[in-house]
Every structure is written in structure tokens, then in C-alpha cells.
Design an enzyme around this catalytic site. Structure first.
Site, PDB file in Angstrom:
ATOM      1  N   ASP A 148       2.058   0.245 -11.283  1.00 24.90           N
ATOM      2  CA  ASP A 148       2.693   1.542 -11.037  1.00 24.90           C
ATOM      3  C   ASP A 148       3.899   1.781 -11.926  1.00 24.90           C
ATOM      4  O   ASP A 148       4.314   2.923 -12.128  1.00 24.90           O
ATOM      5  CB  ASP A 148       3.182   1.606  -9.582  1.00 24.90           C
TER       6      ASP A 148
HETATM    7  C1  GLC Z   1       2.840  -2.641  -5.415  1.00 28.60           C
HETATM    8  C2  GLC Z   1       1.890  -1.539  -5.007  1.00 28.60           C
HETATM    9  C3  GLC Z   1       0.559  -1.699  -5.707  1.00 28.60           C
HETATM   10  C4  GLC Z   1       0.758  -1.823  -7.190  1.00 28.60           C
HETATM   11  C5  GLC Z   1       1.718  -2.946  -7.517  1.00 28.60           C
HETATM   12  C6  GLC Z   1       2.054  -3.044  -8.986  1.00 28.60           C
HETATM   13  O1  GLC Z   1       2.405  -3.859  -4.878  1.00 28.60           O
HETATM   14  O2  GLC Z   1       1.699  -1.532  -3.598  1.00 28.60           O
HETATM   15  O3  GLC Z   1      -0.265  -0.602  -5.418  1.00 28.60           O
HETATM   16  O4  GLC Z   1      -0.496  -2.018  -7.791  1.00 28.60           O
HETATM   17  O5  GLC Z   1       2.924  -2.746  -6.821  1.00 28.60           O
HETATM   18  O6  GLC Z   1       2.728  -1.938  -9.452  1.00 28.60           O
END
Ligand code: GLC
Length: 719
Positions: free
Chosen positions: A407
Site C-alpha cells: 500500500d
Molecule cells: C497492511 C495491509 C495490507 C497490505 C500491507 C502492505 O498489512 O493490511 O493490506 O498489503 O500492509 O502494505
């Protein structure tokens, strides 16, 4: 709602906090009074019980007052925390027949409402919270307080609440105030005498229902029976997949705590996190991954959840990124990985259940009537294939979109140009998996199309995205590369390497090379980093990943979720010692042995551990709500112990530390139980020489599928 044990500043002579599956027990001895509270939630009722026990260890008779204390959270914890003064204005409380009630005449829950004028939907929050919270007890209440200021006192605190100091509640009530739930009970204890009470904290739609719940648990005996039922539930669940290895810490983690965390996370998703999330969102990709953690133990529930995620796919194959389960409302973000998680979730279900008719079941789209699960899967794959960059201006691989699994890479592809190597690798993996399903489904043409797409994508990744010693991670809208030797920061990212191996994009030598680069550039004493070096300054063309402090969260921390994939990749190339080293370095049991550094719960995974760029290097953070819960549990069983469901049956493919000479796995699979004993006479990591099932040699390493519901003994000799 929080039950906070209030401790006065007087010295405590003993203190213990004990966590079990589904309960927490706090025991304190203070001033010659021995006390404990056990907190738990009954299996089928919307309440929390506190079993309170107090014993007089003094030589004299003691006169005591017991006070409960809760701060109410009514409808939306994020609203209550962030806008407390505003949120208070809607509070309503009452005390009726020994029960304290609290509710809110405003609920900031967005629900769609059609605006007559322009036929558009608007979001409407013109609602009252639809429930009542309540607090009551097995004792007759001698006093109560509903107003925080009256009980705590204007100049006092939780350490010395005025009501406790003065030994008397004021029976305060009032609406629109900062409210608490305090019940007082006065009693006496002779020397060695013990008294037991039950406090019930619950939530109901109508006030009249509170007395029903109260009657179920209003004596110590009734609460105890419920507590025993809860323990039986967990004992049964814990028994559902058992491993015995030479490493007792590994066993404790796999058999109990990691399995437990995987269950809890499948219930909560990321919704109930105080760290992030706002308390109401079900993540699409998160839910898909959480399902992995319950597939071997609760297939029916896993299927329900799988259908739930399929229902959040659009007719064009794209998927929602998250939604509010109360209203089913959401925003479509365009993260490039979401449709691919839908596919892997369906495939995982097929592998566990062998239930091919699932593909013909009808499930609705978020925006259209039902279609078969098979067509949902095909649409997801075709959608992912359609979201590729131009072959002229770019590499002709998957676009990054709003971000991919990471993200934090949220500005890389904002103009629709940046590309994701990880999503492309994920696409490759899913092309292979779906091609196999198509073959079995008799869809030869589709199978061939997907296999040729796989070949093309694999070539592109190997020709265009290989940096010399590892794969690059992404390109941004300006065509700049992330994850290259030429970058000063973000030179090498772990996911681009591990997913290259998992997707079979990296062939033998390249797989070894890129995983060796991970070891060389990313590994630390607490496990491998997500990438390195950290971004020191915010970069608007990369995104929030660069805005996190160096060494925290997605900015070059040890992100446990990604460590799972490093272990899978190492197992795939047969390096059991290294896979185990990564497991051990990040295991919460191991890390919990250094509590002053690790600092967080030693019984569940944290999302990340601060990296060396942070002054908190080694400290865990964002515990509980992480995809690591499901992934690591499965990685331990499926990849290290190598007992892995495939479309045709259970595969035996260990990749263990060379020092292990034997281990055992008991696992249910498609209705029968497999009791698997593995021996490793030559001290190797990988390789199976012989398998005997119920006394008969079998060919290969795929166990036969039984439909008799019996226990089958499997002996495996590595070699
Ligand atoms: C968090 C989020 C997940 C994402 C990860 C890496 O764990 O819940 O959806 O893929 O971060 O950004």
C-alpha cells in the site's frame, strides 16, 4: 468498551497477567487482599464477562468496596476517540433495575440515500445508534456513577478516582456528557473468606433483552460453566492440526498461538485495530489472505468467506479494495493486486476441499446478478491481463494502479503509467494456476492462451526487469526504476525476488542469485527487511512509503508478512536451513525472549519490526492484525513441514532444518485424518525417498485421497 482494572497507587505484592485462548486473567495481591479478574466473551452471547474473585489474607475482618469502571464506546470507536467532545454530546445513560444502560442518539454511519431531485445517491448519517450497551453484575448495586467527572473527580485520575478515595459513588446521571460505567458494591470479608462476583458488560438492540443475558450469567457457577464451554471450544480447535518436531517453540507457535491468531484475524480482518483502520473496514486482499488461515480447520467458514469476497467483485472483473460490512459501501481504488487475490482464494479452496462443483455455484457480482464462480475467476484474470502497460512506452507488464500489495507505493502509478513487478509476478503465478483449472475443466483454448501469456510475461520479467543480481520492484509514472543497484535508496526489495521464485519466473540459477541477494543486502539479526536502504526523505513520486520514518512500517522495516514469502521461496529452492533461520529470527516466541527490545506481545505476530534505520531497531509494532498470522501458519505446515494441499491431494514435500531427524503432523484433509511420521536419517533439508501409507508403498509424494473418514498412517523417509 474497555474494562480497566483500577489500581490504587499503594504497593502491589504480586501481579500476574495471563493470556489464554479467548480469555485474559489478571491476578493482584495488594494490602492483604488477593484478587483476580478473568475476562472472556461467551461463545454465543453479545457480552463480556468478568469473573471477579477476592480473598481476605489479613488476620482481621475487612470492609471493602468494589467498583467497576468502563469508558463507553458507542457505535464507532474512531469517532469516540478522535472527536470525543463532539461525540459526547449525543450520549444517553440510565440506570434501571440494577442495570446501567448507555446509548447514542447519533451514529456517524454513512448509508446510501437516493436524492429525489437528481436521482443520485448521497451519504446520510441521520441515524441513532441502533443498540444499547449495558453493564450489570451478579451483586445488588449499592451505588453507581455515569459521569466521568463525578467519579474520577476534576483533579484526580484513574490512579485515585474520587469515588474510590471517598468510598462512595454519587449516583450521577446526565445526557450529553463524558460518560463512564461505575457500579459499586460494599461487602465484608472475614479472615480467609473469599467472595466471587460476575460483572456483565454487553450490547443489545432493545433494553428489555439485557435482562435475558443477565439471567444467563448472573452467578459465579453459571459463568464458570460458560468459561468451561469456551475452553472446550478452543481445545477442540487447537487439536485440529497438530505438529510434533524437535523444536518445542515451533510446536507451541504452530499448534497454539499462531493458529489462534489466524482464527482471530479471520474474524476481525483489520477492522478492530487501534493502530490503523478506523474500525469498520474489511479489506479485500486482507480477507482473501485471512481465509488461508482457517481453510485447514474450518472449511465451511472458509467457503462462506470466499463467497463473501467474490460478492465484492464487479462484472468487469475488477474488485473493491475494501468495504464496510455494516452497509456494504465502499470506494473502488484500482489496486492492481486485488483481482489476483480473488483467484488464489478460489484455487486455495479447491485445493483444500477437492470440491470442483464449487466452480459451478452461482455468486452475485457487486454490481450484477449471479454468475458461476468459474466465470468470476476468469473475469478476474482477464481483467488483470487487461491492466498492462503499453509495450512501446513501458515494459508491457502489469500496471501499478493505486498501489499493489504494498500500500505504501501509492504514488508510483497515479498517472496510470507506473508498473509493478510484484503484480506481474503474481499474475504469472495465477496464469499457471488458472491454466491448470481450465485444463481440467476441458477449456483447452483458454488454457493455451493463459500459458502463452505466462510465457510472454515471464520473458519480459527476465529480460527487462532483471537488474543484474536481482529483479527491480517497479517503475513510476516518469519511467524511473525502483529497486535497482543504481538507486541510492530502495535498491533491492524483497517481494520482487520472493515472488519471482513463487511464480516460477526465476529459474534455478536466477532463483538462487536473487535469494542470495536478499540474504546479502536485506537480512538483519531480526530477519530480512522489506527493502533497503530506507528512504530518508519523502518522495512525492513514490508515495507514503517514503513518508514513514526510516525503518518503520513499509519504509524498510522487517515486515513479517514478506518474511513468510522469503521462507516459501527458500523452501522452493530447497534451502531448509535458511528458511528456518528466517522463521526463527522473526518468530514471536523467539523475539519475546528479549522483551526489553521487542516490547510487544510474545504470543502473536506483529505487522512489522523496526529496521536498523530506526532507533527502535528490533521492536515489534502493530501486533495482531497482520496477514502474517495466516501466511506464517500455513508456511510452517505447508512449506517447512511440507504437508501441502494440491488439486489432486495432499503433497508431502518437507524443507526442514538439516538438524531435524524426525517430526510428525496430524492433519484432517477432505474428511479423513492423516497421521504423518517423517524421518530424516541423513540430515538433509529436502527430498523424499519413500512413502508408506497404511503399510503400502506409494509412488511419488502425493498421498491418496480417502473418503472413509478414518485415520491413515503415513510414514515418510527423507533422502
Ligand atoms: C497492511 C495491509 C495490507 C497490505 C500491507 C502492505 O498489512 O493490511 O493490506 O498489503 O500492509 O502494505
Amino acid at each position: 468498551m474497555n474494562g480497566l482494572p483500577i489500581l490504587s497507587s499503594r504497593e502491589i505484592s504480586s501481579y500476574e497477567c495471563r493470556h489464554g485462548q479467548g480469555y485474559t486473567k489478571v491476578s493482584v495481591t495488594q494490602n492483604d487482599i488477593e484478587g483476580s479478574i478473568t475476562y472472556f466473551v461467551p461463545l454465543h452471547d453479545n457480552c463480556e464477562l468478568w469473573m471477579v474473585r477476592l480473598k481476605n489474607k489479613d488476620k482481621n475482618r475487612r470492609k471493602l468496596s468494589l467498583f467497576t469502571y468502563v469508558e463507553w464506546c458507542l457505535g464507532n470507536y474512531a469517532f469516540d476517540l478522535i472527536e470525543r467532545n463532539f461525540a459526547n454530546l449525543f450520549n444517553e445513560i440510565s440506570f434501571e433495575d440494577n442495570i446501567f444502560f448507555a446509548t447514542k442518539r447519533y451514529w456517524n454511519l454513512p448509508v446510501p440515500r437516493r436524492r429525489a431531485r437528481d436521482k443520485l445517491f448521497s451519504l446520510n448519517t441521520n441515524l441513532a445508534w441502533d443498540k444499547f450497551a449495558f453493564l450489570t453484575a451478579s451483586f445488588k448495586v449499592d451505588g453507581f456513577d455515569g459521569l466521568k467527572e463525578k467519579f474520577v473527580g476534576m483533579y484526580n485520575s484513574w490512579l485515585n478516582p474520587k469515588g474510590v478515595v471517598e468510598g462512595k459513588c454519587t449516583n450521577s446521571l446526565g445526557d450529553g456528557e463524558d460518560i463512564v460505567g461505575v457500579l459499586q458494591h460494599d461487602f465484608e470479608l472475614e479472615p480467609e473468606e473469599e467472595k466471587k462476583f460476575v460483572i456483565i458488560l454487553g450490547v443489545v438492540f432493545e433494553k428489555k433483552d439485557a435482562s435475558g443475558i443477565t439471567q444467563k450469567f448472573d452467578t459465579w457457577e453459571k459463568a464458570e460453566i460458560e468459561f468451561e464451554r469456551l475452553k472446550r471450544y478452543w481445545n477442540h480447535y487447537i487439536q485440529s492440526l497438530i505438529v510434533e518436531t524437535p523444536d518445542k517453540d515451533f510446536d507451541l507457535q504452530v499448534n497454539v498461538w499462531n493458529k489462534y491468531q489466524a482464527w482471530v484475524i479471520a474474524r476481525w480482518s483489520r477492522m478492530d485495530s487501534y493502530y490503523i483502520g478506523g474500525g469498520s473496514i474489511l479489506g479485500f486482499r486482507d480477507t482473501c489472505q485471512d481465509i488461508m488461515g482457517i481453510l485447514p480447520t474450518n472449511l465451511r467458514w472458509a467457503k462462506e468467506r470466499t463467497i463473501l469476497v467474490i460478492e465484492h467483485q464487479f462484472q468487469d472483473g475488477s474488485c473493491l479494495h475494501n468495504w464496510d460490512p455494516r452497509t456494504n459501501l465502499s470506494t473502488k481504488t484500482g489496486h492492481s493486486d486485488d483481482p489476483l487475490w480473488l483467484i488464489i482464494t478460489i484455487i486455495n479452496y479447491l485445493k483444500e476441499s477437492g470440491n470442483w462443483s464449487f466452480l459451478n455455484e452461482l455468486v452475485k457480482f457487486y454490481d450484477a446478478p449471479p454468475a458461476t464462480v468459474y466465470s468470476h475467476m476468469i473475469k478476474a484474470l482477464d481483467y488483470a491481463l487487461s491492466m498492462r502497460s503499453s509495450e512501446l512506452a513501458g515494459f508491457g507488464i502489469s500496471l501499478m494502479g493505486a498501489a499493489d500489495w504494498n500500500d505504501g507505493l501509492d504514488q508510483v502509478g497515479k498517472e496510470g503509467i507506473g508498473e509493478s513487478i510484484m503484480t506481474t509476478e503474481f499474475l504469472c503465478w495465477m496464469l499457471l494456476e488458472v491454466a491448470e483449472v481450465c485444463r481440467r475443466n476441458g477449456d483447452k483454448e483458454m488454457m493455451e492462451r493463459y500459458l502463452s501469456e505466462y510465457k510472454r510475461m515471464k520473458e519480459k520479467l527476465n529480460f527487462l526487469c532483471w537488474d543484474g543480481r536481482w529483479y527491480i520492484r517497479a517503475t513510476n509514472d516518469k519511467g524511473e526504476i525502483l529497486g535497482s543497484e543504481k538507486n541510492e535508496e530502495g535498491k533491492i526489495y524483497i517481494n520482487a525476488q520472493t515472488w519471482a521464485v513463487m511464480s516460477k519466473v526465476a529459474e534455478k540459477e536466477r532463483a538462487i542469485q536473487c535469494l542470495d541477494s536478499v540474504k546479502e543486502h536485506l537480512d538483519t539479526e531480526y530477519g530480512p527487511l522489506m527493502f533497503a536502504p530506507a528512504y530518508k526523505e519523502p518522495d512525492p513520486d513514490i508515495g507514503i512509503i517514503t513518508r514513514f520514518s526510516p525503518g518503520t512500517k513499509e519504509n524498510a522495516a522487517i515486515f513479517n508478512h514478506t518474511v513468510c514469502w522469503a521462507i516459501v521461496a527458500e523452501c522452493m529452492i530447497g534451502r531448509g536451513d535458511r528458511a528456518y533461520e528466517y522463521f526463527k529470527k522473526t518468530s514471536f516466541i523467539e523475539r519475546g525472549k528479549e522483551p526489553d527490545i521487542y516490547k510487544v506481545e510474545p504470543y502473536v505476530y506483529a505487522e512489522f519490526v523496526y529496521g536498523p534505520d530506526s532507533i527502535d531497531f528490533g521492536q515489534g509494532s502493530f501486533t495482531w492484525t497482520t496477514g502474517t498470522a495466516a501466511w506464517m501458519w500455513r508456511v510452517c505446515v505447508d512449506w517447512i513441514l511440507g504437508v501441502r494441499p494440491e488439486l489432486d491431494g495432499l503433497k508431502i514435500d518437507p524443507c526442514i532444518p538439516s538438524g531435524w531427524r524426525k517430526y510428525r503432523v496430524r492433519r484432517q484433509f477432505r474428511g479423513s485424518e492423516y497421521d504423518i511420521f517423517v524421518t530424516n536419517p541423513h540430515g538433509i533439508c529436502k527430498g523424499v525417498q519413500k512413502i508408506v501409507v497404511d503399510g503400502q508403498d506409494i509412488k511419488g509424494n502425493l498421498l491418496p485421497v480417502f473418503t472413509d473418514g478414518k485415520v491413515h498412517k503415513v510414514e515418510v523417509v527423507m533422502g
